[in-house]
Design an enzyme around this catalytic site. Structure first.
Site, short mmCIF file in Angstrom:
data_model
loop_
_atom_site.label_atom_id
_atom_site.label_comp_id
_atom_site.label_asym_id
_atom_site.label_seq_id
_atom_site.Cartn_x
_atom_site.Cartn_y
_atom_site.Cartn_z
N LYS A 1 -4.74 105.75 -50.30
CA LYS A 1 -4.66 106.94 -51.48
C LYS A 1 -3.25 107.11 -52.08
O LYS A 1 -3.20 107.17 -53.47
CB LYS A 1 -4.96 108.08 -51.07
CG LYS A 1 -6.64 108.31 -50.54
CD LYS A 1 -6.94 109.66 -50.06
CE LYS A 1 -8.10 110.10 -49.66
NZ LYS A 1 -8.61 111.54 -49.54
N ALA B 1 -0.20 121.60 -43.83
CA ALA B 1 0.65 121.31 -45.11
C ALA B 1 0.75 119.50 -45.24
O ALA B 1 1.61 118.93 -45.75
CB ALA B 1 2.09 121.66 -45.00
N GLY C 1 -2.01 116.12 -46.20
CA GLY C 1 -2.41 115.64 -47.46
C GLY C 1 -3.75 116.40 -47.77
O GLY C 1 -3.78 116.86 -49.57
P1 ATR Z 1 -4.57 115.21 -43.73
O1 ATR Z 1 -4.11 114.33 -44.90
O2 ATR Z 1 -6.02 115.23 -43.16
O3 ATR Z 1 -4.25 116.73 -44.12
P2 ATR Z 1 -2.11 115.13 -41.97
O4 ATR Z 1 -1.53 114.90 -43.16
O5 ATR Z 1 -1.95 114.25 -40.68
O6 ATR Z 1 -3.76 114.92 -42.24
O7 ATR Z 1 -2.20 116.65 -41.61
C1 ATR Z 1 -2.61 117.37 -40.60
C2 ATR Z 1 -2.29 118.88 -40.60
O8 ATR Z 1 -2.77 119.47 -39.49
C3 ATR Z 1 -0.92 119.10 -40.77
O9 ATR Z 1 -0.69 120.36 -41.30
C4 ATR Z 1 -0.53 119.10 -39.13
O10 ATR Z 1 0.56 119.87 -38.79
P3 ATR Z 1 2.06 119.44 -38.78
O11 ATR Z 1 2.57 119.07 -39.99
O12 ATR Z 1 2.84 120.17 -37.89
O13 ATR Z 1 1.82 117.97 -38.01
C5 ATR Z 1 -1.61 120.05 -38.58
N1 ATR Z 1 -1.93 119.94 -37.13
C6 ATR Z 1 -2.64 118.85 -36.71
N2 ATR Z 1 -2.73 119.13 -35.12
C7 ATR Z 1 -2.14 120.27 -35.03
C8 ATR Z 1 -1.87 121.10 -33.92
N3 ATR Z 1 -2.32 120.86 -32.70
N4 ATR Z 1 -1.33 122.26 -34.10
C9 ATR Z 1 -1.00 122.96 -35.19
N5 ATR Z 1 -1.22 122.23 -36.48
C10 ATR Z 1 -1.82 120.86 -36.26
#
Ligand code: ATR
Length: 292
Positions: free
Chosen positions: A72, A136, A138
């Site tokens: 992307k 925060a 994608g």
């Molecule tokens: P996408 O592109 O699908 O949004 P990503 O860029 O990997 O995927 O983002 C995943 C989001 O889920 C992030 O905000 C992540 O928080 P971090 O920035 O702290 O990694 C959040 N996330 C994933 N697992 C988590 C968990 N166990 N607790 C809190 N936040 C989580």
């Protein structure tokens, strides 16, 4: 039965891997349902081959494609024009081939979310000032920029990793008139005070993942609660929100509605998102024939 002639409209989805994608199922359902001569294929393309494949698409008669992980962001530099919203988000999920074979990059993820919200809670725009986004990554980026582009000016982000939320807030704050803030993860419950709309953009609550640990008590009763996770359709967050009497919006509609602009281009007609479309996407995959 699908009939594909020598004049069939061509489109597909670029990804690596792409075998998990439900887009072929959806777009071919729409081709068939609207009686159109067209086909939508999976395009498994490694990152090193992406540039040459993308340039070849219009030469092979493709009218466009969808773009999924991990392409992307790379697609921004490979298309001829980038829609301002896609440029702000920093990702292209839909490429439309223009009349002269030029490639136009768009991002319809956030628009898909808003279209589903419009369909599910028709009055949400009139009643929404403050939106709280959990996450925060994608998905949060796509939603946040799309909200700002659609007149929502007050956004609060809560994310486990504060640096990521701060970076996104920095980029969003460049939008004129936007009131965007980041709150520490420990204060996520309190962040719900005064919110009109709460959206989980993380993968928490998905099958195999822990539930989002969020106390909904501070959320005003009239607030709408939405999730972008759609497996399960009713996440623990949505179940708790329903129990408390909130209106809820599931994640499946975003997946369906983000596909509408692409299909409208390569199908030449606007597809209908309805209950039959939702059922199609929820059906378990067809079992592989037993060849053993
Ligand atoms: P996408 O592109 O699908 O949004 P990503 O860029 O990997 O995927 O983002 C995943 C989001 O889920 C992030 O905000 C992540 O928080 P971090 O920035 O702290 O990694 C959040 N996330 C994933 N697992 C988590 C968990 N166990 N607790 C809190 N936040 C989580």
């Amino acid at each position: 039965m699908v009939t594909i002639s020598g004049k069939a409209r061509l489109a597909g989805v670029l990804g690596w891997p792409v075998s998990h994608s439900k887009s072929p199922l959806l777009h071919n359902f729409w081709f068939e349902r609207h009686g159109l001569d067209g086909v939508y294929v999976p395009l498994p393309v490694a990152p090193t081959d992406l540039a040459s494949v993308v340039r070849a698409l219009p030469r092979m008669g493709f009218l466009g494609c969808n773009v999924t992980l991990p392409h992307k962001a790379a697609m921004l530099d490979l298309v001829d024009t980038v829609d301002p919203l896609a440029a702000a988000i920093g990702a292209v999920n839909t490429v439309l081939v223009g009349k002269s074979g030029e490639l136009n990059g768009h991002n319809t993820d956030g628009l898909g979310f808003l279209a589903h919200l419009d369909a599910s809670v028709p009055d949400w725009r009139a009643s929404t000032q403050r939106v709280v986004l959990v996450g925060a990554g994608g998905a949060a980026r796509a939603l946040a920029f799309t909200f700002l582009a659609n007149g929502i000016n007050e956004l609060a982000l809560v994310n486990r990793t504060p640096e990521r939320a701060a970076t996104l807030v920095g980029r969003l704050s460049d939008s004129a008139g936007a009131a965007v803030s980041a709150l520490p993860w420990a204060e996520r419950h309190r962040a719900l005070e005064g919110a009109d709309l709460l959206v989980n953009t993380t993968s928490l609550g998905m099958v195999g993942q822990p539930a989002l640990d969020l106390d909904l008590a501070p959320l005003p009763p009239a607030a709408v609660v939405a999730d972008i996770v759609y497996t399960p359709l009713t996440t623990p967050l949505l179940a708790e929100a329903e129990r408390r009497g909130h209106r809820t919006v599931d994640g499946l509609g975003m997946l369906l509605h983000q596909a509408v602009p692409g299909f409208t281009h390569w199908g030449g007609t606007r597809p209908v998102v309805d209950e039959a479309t939702r059922r199609l996407m929820l059906a378990p995959p067809v079992a592989e024939p037993n060849t053993g």
